[in-house]
Design a protein around this motif. Structure first.
Motif, PDB file in Angstrom:
ATOM      1  N   UNK A   1       0.780  -1.238   0.000  1.00 26.17           N
ATOM      2  CA  UNK A   1       0.000   0.000   0.000  1.00 26.17           C
ATOM      3  C   UNK A   1       0.809   1.284   0.000  1.00 26.17           C
ATOM      4  N   UNK A   2       1.829   1.385   0.829  1.00 28.93           N
ATOM      5  CA  UNK A   2       2.586   2.629   0.896  1.00 28.93           C
ATOM      6  C   UNK A   2       3.365   2.873  -0.394  1.00 28.93           C
ATOM      7  N   UNK A   3       3.898   1.796  -0.962  1.00 26.85           N
ATOM      8  CA  UNK A   3       4.608   1.914  -2.244  1.00 26.85           C
ATOM      9  C   UNK A   3       3.670   2.477  -3.308  1.00 26.85           C
ATOM     10  N   UNK A   4       2.433   2.016  -3.325  1.00 24.09           N
ATOM     11  CA  UNK A   4       1.445   2.491  -4.299  1.00 24.09           C
ATOM     12  C   UNK A   4       1.177   3.984  -4.116  1.00 24.09           C
ATOM     13  N   UNK A   5       0.972   4.405  -2.863  1.00 27.92           N
ATOM     14  CA  UNK A   5       0.662   5.804  -2.595  1.00 27.92           C
ATOM     15  C   UNK A   5       1.835   6.703  -2.975  1.00 27.92           C
ATOM     16  N   UNK A   6       3.055   6.287  -2.636  1.00 26.06           N
ATOM     17  CA  UNK A   6       4.234   7.086  -2.962  1.00 26.06           C
ATOM     18  C   UNK A   6       4.394   7.214  -4.478  1.00 26.06           C
ATOM     19  N   UNK A   7       4.194   6.100  -5.195  1.00 22.20           N
ATOM     20  CA  UNK A   7       4.308   6.134  -6.649  1.00 22.20           C
ATOM     21  C   UNK A   7       3.278   7.079  -7.255  1.00 22.20           C
ATOM     22  N   UNK A   8       2.057   7.017  -6.743  1.00 28.34           N
ATOM     23  CA  UNK A   8       1.005   7.887  -7.267  1.00 28.34           C
ATOM     24  C   UNK A   8       1.267   9.348  -6.890  1.00 28.34           C
TER      25      UNK A   8
END
Length: 436
Positions: free
Chosen positions: A206-213
């Motif tokens: 989840x955090x990887x997704x948010x940072x990428x976005x």
């Protein structure tokens, strides 16, 4: 940026809350051509979205407010290590929420909600798949299904009933024997009787997704204001509209406002003059580069799983494995929310060891646990739609354990509401007006 400059700055949309719901809302609003600012009192993505299991769950079509939850809650109140714990409280809002929750724990509500919950999860899964295929930003995405591991015959019977209900709704769920589980996951020893398997489910980091976005959106001109707590609002009572959000360093002006602040949404709603029936449900998790095991053992798997009776989620990720779970209601003050109960940690680790005999709980450091707050509505469905009280405020909260799962579809629905377009789903089951 000076206060004067901030006051002169205006956006089409201000998104309050930088978790999965807020960031996804910013993404689809940006795609719709809106200028957007995302405001968070802490760091983007570091609240509930940071340490959750990362599940995208068409399988979770039964609402939290389900038959038997009140009886279980009363029983579990006597055990502070239980997976669902209600902390005694005389807070009026909390007591009203509990009463409303109790009224919804009926077979009728469960049956009436299942299709709506499944539909919104499936739409979100489609959006995750589309996002993963786009070249704009990269994130970890695995569609390996989800296992519901059952240790008791009663648990197996209950899961079989859920699988049957899933099949009636069109999901490809099935029951697996202990032997079938061993064939599916040969590198992990499981002390269970069998499992329900939901092959359509997926999971992400989840955090990887948010940072990428966030990185993608920032490069596109979306503004992010972190460590920027909102202390009040300026409103135009003649138009029933918000004019600006007030912070310690100035005002943030926008034509439209999105309240996607998770468990903190009710506090801001009160500042705007209305009550929002959302309560924080505290969960905990711990992540490992590799799970601690006894000599010679392995704890490796492709498929995420939930220890059904214990309500513990286990997520295999590219960079390790994560254990998470528990739901603690009634944690209301900042003082109570600042720490993690030793009983909650002990309950989770003990439960995990019962299902995973090779797990060495003596190597688990309680200091490594993280906690976050899920925003829980009293009927177990998210709250998505225009606020009845303010013409330019849209609510996007109350997702409980499905926030990560429903991030993209909630963001898309928010953008459609703002653009006054036909929404991708019927919003009636999620309408803020359903609470009266």
């Amino acid at each position: 940026m000076t206060v004067k400059q901030m006051k002169n700055t205006s956006k089409d949309v201000a998104v309050i809350g930088g978790g999965i719901i807020g960031v996804c809302s910013a993404y689809y609003l940006h795609k719709a051509g809106k200028s957007v600012v995302v405001i968070d009192k802490d760091e983007i993505g570091k609240a509930c979205s940071f340490g959750n299991a990362g599940y995208i769950t068409p399988s979770h079509f039964i609402p939290l407010a389900a038959p038997g939850m009140i009886q279980k809650g009363i029983k579990w109140m006597l055990n502070p290590q239980s997976p669902f714990y209600v902390r005694p409280s005389l807070n009026v809002d909390f007591l009203k929420w509990l009463l409303s929750f109790a009224k919804k724990c009926t077979p009728q509500h469960t049956l009436a909600s299942q299709q709506a919950i499944l539909d919104i999860n499936l739409k979100s899964l489609e959006l995750y798949q589309a996002l993963h295929q786009e070249a704009e930003f990269d994130f970890e995405f695995h569609q390996n299904g989800l296992l519901m591991l059952c240790k008791t015959q009663q648990g197996l019977n209950d899961e079989a009933a859920t699988v049957m209900a899933a099949n009636k709704l069109g999901l490809k769920a099935k029951m697996l024997t202990a032997q079938a589980l061993k064939e599916l996951e040969p590198n992990i020893k499981l002390d269970v009787m069998g499992a329900g398997f939901y092959p359509e489910d997926a999971h992400i980091a989840p955090y990887e997704f948010i940072v990428a976005m966030k990185n993608y959106l920032a490069a596109q001109g979306v503004e992010f204001r972190e460590h920027c707590e909102i202390t009040g609002f300026t409103t135009d009572t003649s138009k029933s509209e918000i004019c600006a959000a007030t912070t310690a360093i100035g005002e943030i002006n926008a034509d439209e406002f999105i309240l996607a602040n998770g468990a903190w949404s009710p506090k801001l709603a009160k500042q705007l003059g209305f009550s929002l029936p959302v309560q924080p449900g505290k969960g905990i998790c711990i992540s490992f580069d590799s799970a601690p095991v006894k000599d010679g053992a392995k704890l490796e798997c492709r498929t995420p799983f939930i220890l059904s009776e214990a309500k513990v989620a286990v997520s295999p990720l590219d960079n390790g494995i994560r254990f998470g779970g528990t739901m603690e209601l009634g944690v209301l003050s900042s003082q109570e929310s600042s720490g993690i109960s030793h009983n909650r940690i002990k309950g989770l680790t003990k439960s995990a060891a019962r299902y995973l005999p090779d797990l060495d709980t003596t190597q688990v450091d309680p200091k490594e646990f993280w906690s976050g707050f899920r925003p829980c509505s009293p009927d177990g469905l998210p709250i998505i739609g225009r606020a009845p009280q303010l013409a330019n405020l849209t609510l996007a909260t109350g997702h409980a354990m499905m926030g990560l799962s429903l991030g993209p579809i909630t963001g898309k629905l928010v953008s459609e509401i703002i653009a006054k377009e036909e929404t991708s789903l019927d919003l009636t089951p999620f309408s803020p007006q359903r609470f009266g």
